[in-house]
Design a protein around this motif. Structure first.
Motif, PDB file in Angstrom:
ATOM      1  N   VAL A  85       0.865  -1.181   0.000  1.00 25.39           N
ATOM      2  CA  VAL A  85       0.000   0.000   0.000  1.00 25.39           C
ATOM      3  C   VAL A  85       0.899   1.228   0.000  1.00 25.39           C
ATOM      4  N   ASP A  86       0.687   2.101  -1.004  1.00 25.34           N
ATOM      5  CA  ASP A  86       1.526   3.289  -1.114  1.00 25.34           C
ATOM      6  C   ASP A  86       0.781   4.590  -0.830  1.00 25.34           C
ATOM      7  N   ARG A  87      -0.557   4.543  -0.776  1.00 24.26           N
ATOM      8  CA  ARG A  87      -1.297   5.750  -0.399  1.00 24.26           C
ATOM      9  C   ARG A  87      -2.735   5.406  -0.026  1.00 24.26           C
ATOM     10  N   ILE A  88      -3.326   6.317   0.726  1.00 23.42           N
ATOM     11  CA  ILE A  88      -4.734   6.202   1.113  1.00 23.42           C
ATOM     12  C   ILE A  88      -5.531   7.076   0.155  1.00 23.42           C
ATOM     13  N   VAL A  89      -6.468   6.464  -0.553  1.00 19.86           N
ATOM     14  CA  VAL A  89      -7.283   7.202  -1.503  1.00 19.86           C
ATOM     15  C   VAL A  89      -8.400   7.947  -0.764  1.00 19.86           C
ATOM     16  N   GLN A  90      -9.070   7.206   0.142  1.00 19.61           N
ATOM     17  CA  GLN A  90     -10.189   7.780   0.868  1.00 19.61           C
ATOM     18  C   GLN A  90     -10.388   7.037   2.179  1.00 19.61           C
ATOM     19  N   MET A  91     -10.893   7.784   3.181  1.00 23.56           N
ATOM     20  CA  MET A  91     -11.217   7.174   4.474  1.00 23.56           C
ATOM     21  C   MET A  91     -12.600   7.667   4.859  1.00 23.56           C
ATOM     22  N   LYS A  92     -13.452   6.725   5.308  1.00 23.90           N
ATOM     23  CA  LYS A  92     -14.826   7.089   5.719  1.00 23.90           C
ATOM     24  C   LYS A  92     -15.046   6.675   7.155  1.00 23.90           C
TER      25      LYS A  92
END
Length: 135
Positions: free
Chosen positions: A128-135
């Motif tokens: 995992v290289d980045r977080i696209v979205q967090m809810k």
């Protein structure tokens, strides 16, 4: 006699040249294999799910690992039902700290997939290289 030693030295030079090129070719093939197996990005994409855990672990190399529980059900064996899980390694500590402090939330995570694992990169082929979205 001088002619035979000249032919022998030419033959020896040809053998040395052949062996030199052979070992160079072997080295290039080996380097290509290592690149393809461990550094070539085979695939990339986004996985979504609820973060089950994010941990730092390892004996010699401490790496960041995590697991997403995805919605829906999958079955490895006929007649059994289990949730879909996505186990991954985390590229850097800033992403790890965000995941660690938000366990149980819904995430969309961008990942890269490799053919092989490296001990200092993590325990999985998914990084995992980045977080696209967090809810």
């Amino acid at each position: 006699m001088n002619e035979s030693t000249s032919q022998t030295s030419k033959r020896g030079a040809k053998v040395k040249s052949f062996l030199g090129w052979f070992f160079l070719l072997l080295l290039l093939i080996g380097a290509g294999f290592v690149y393809y197996k461990y550094y070539f990005v085979f695939g990339e994409g986004v996985k979504s799910g609820y973060l089950n855990f994010a941990v730092k672990k390892g004996n010699l190399f401490k790496t960041y690992e995590g697991k997403l529980i995805q919605e829906g059900f999958g079955s490895a064996n006929t007649g059994s039902i289990r949730s879909n899980e996505f186990e991954f390694s985390i590229e850097n500590d800033s992403i790890f700290h965000i995941l660690e402090s938000n366990s149980g939330k819904f995430f969309d995570l961008h990942y890269r997939e490799y053919h092989g694992k490296l001990p200092w990169r993590g325990n999985t082929v998914y990084i995992v290289d980045r977080i696209v979205q967090m809810k």
